[in-house]
Enzyme design. Structure first.
Site, PDB file in Angstrom:
ATOM      1  N   SER A   1      10.007  42.072   9.941  1.00 43.57           N
ATOM      2  CA  SER A   1      10.825  40.862   9.861  1.00 43.57           C
ATOM      3  C   SER A   1      12.164  41.090   9.201  1.00 43.57           C
ATOM      4  CB  SER A   1      10.079  39.779   9.077  1.00 43.57           C
ATOM      5  OG  SER A   1       9.776  40.228   7.775  1.00 43.57           O
ATOM      6  N   CYS A   2      12.204  41.902   8.130  1.00 47.06           N
ATOM      7  CA  CYS A   2      13.430  41.956   7.353  1.00 47.06           C
ATOM      8  C   CYS A   2      14.177  43.263   7.474  1.00 47.06           C
ATOM      9  CB  CYS A   2      13.138  41.686   5.877  1.00 47.06           C
ATOM     10  SG  CYS A   2      12.236  43.018   5.075  1.00 47.06           S
ATOM     11  N   GLY A   3      13.592  44.286   8.081  1.00 48.41           N
ATOM     12  CA  GLY A   3      14.283  45.547   8.158  1.00 48.41           C
ATOM     13  C   GLY A   3      14.241  46.263   6.818  1.00 48.41           C
TER      14      GLY A   3
ATOM     15  N   CYS B   1      14.274  47.057   3.206  1.00 51.22           N
ATOM     16  CA  CYS B   1      14.094  46.219   2.036  1.00 51.22           C
ATOM     17  C   CYS B   1      14.190  47.069   0.789  1.00 51.22           C
ATOM     18  CB  CYS B   1      12.731  45.524   2.075  1.00 51.22           C
ATOM     19  SG  CYS B   1      12.513  44.434   3.492  1.00 51.22           S
TER      20      CYS B   1
ATOM     21  N   THR C   1       9.907  46.340   7.074  1.00 49.20           N
ATOM     22  CA  THR C   1       8.947  45.439   7.694  1.00 49.20           C
ATOM     23  C   THR C   1       9.489  44.970   9.023  1.00 49.20           C
ATOM     24  OG1 THR C   1       9.812  43.357   6.832  1.00 49.20           O
ATOM     25  CG2 THR C   1       8.378  44.618   5.372  1.00 49.20           C
TER      26      THR C   1
END
Length: 282
Positions: A114-116, A118, A112
């Site tokens: 935002s989080c890279g 996952c 994503t």
């Protein structure tokens, strides 16, 4: 491609006054990365520098390390029902005979903005074996005053941020504080991949005497990407995570957080920070 930004109508309220107007927003679209024809990952990104993004992602996965290991990168046509090209699928072809690391191409990794990455099974699964150790001999030495100037230099180079206010950025500096490259993306990890991918394409890996500055926090994944590219110093304007500090300590990476004005915290690798003799010992 002209899809870095898009226009949308917005209802604007200012001091009780209501109006409608077009607003410029950062574009966000999925990019599927294929490796030798097989789906590998999907990331939400800002279109642009897609080939560099894919190359940088594969550096962080341990697939690529030198320019001659990359045969080519192409957009895949036929991504829609009518067969048109959406420019949202890239296929990375590696050089014939290149030995693949132990990655599972069928895992359909989803990342994503935002989080890279996952959903990796464990911390050990994320710790990809680096091609190089961090090898800046003699060590890079940075004065705090020089580090303090870098966020402003990054901000001055953010062209799309000025129009949207909605992008992360990553910048690469020399040890003298000169800007080498800057990339923007809706995902901070994508911005770093674009930097690293360009370095791979230009044949300048490992980036052994550089400073990587990111506009947000320093996550474990960003620390990993720095290590995989041979970068000795990672600085962030916000906080690091505990795992980022652990990885920096293990690998010899210098990790600086809360780099704001003349203030900063050094979480690991303090031997690269040129402190004055009068510095506080508290």
């Amino acid at each position: 491609m002209g899809r870095v930004t898009e226009r949308r109508k917005v209802l604007r309220i200012r001091d009780g006054a209501v109006s409608t107007r077009p607003d410029t927003l950062v574009a966000e679209e999925p990019l599927e990365i294929r490796l030798n024809g097989k789906p590998l990952a999907i990331t939400m990104r800002t279109p642009g520098d897609d080939f560099a993004l894919a190359a940088g992602f594969l550096v962080s996965e341990g697939v690529l390390g030198r320019a001659d290991e990359l045969q080519n990168i192409v957009y895949c046509a036929g991504a829609t029902v009518d067969g048109s090209n959406t420019y949202n699928i890239v296929d990375v072809r590696t050089a014939p005979g290149l030995v693949m690391p132990d990655i599972t191409l069928e895992r359909n990794v989803y990342t994503t903005s935002s989080c890279g990455l996952c959903g990796k099974a464990s911390l050990d699964a994320v710790r990809t074996t680096a091609r190089w150790t961090i090898n800046d001999t003699p060590p890079v030495r940075l004065e705090p005053e020089l580090l303090a100037q870098l966020p402003d230099r990054l901000r001055a180079a953010q062209q799309v941020f000025d129009r949207t206010g909605g992008l992360h950025a990553a910048a690469l500096f020399t040890e003298e504080g000169e800007l080498v490259d800057v990339r923007e993306d809706v995902g901070r990890h994508n911005a770093v991949d674009k930097l690293v991918g360009r370095a791979l394409q230009n044949g300048t890996l490992p980036l052994s005497r550089t400073v990587l500055l990111v506009s947000g926090r320093a996550s474990f994944e960003l620390a990993q990407k720095a290590v995989m590219a041979g970068i000795p110093v990672l600085a962030a304007v916000s906080a690091p995570s505990s795992l980022a500090v652990d990885l920096a300590t293990e690998t010899g990476l210098t990790l600086v957080g809360f780099l704001r004005g003349a203030s900063m915290n050094v979480y690991a690798g303090e031997h690269r920070i040129a402190l004055r003799a009068a510095a506080s010992q508290g």
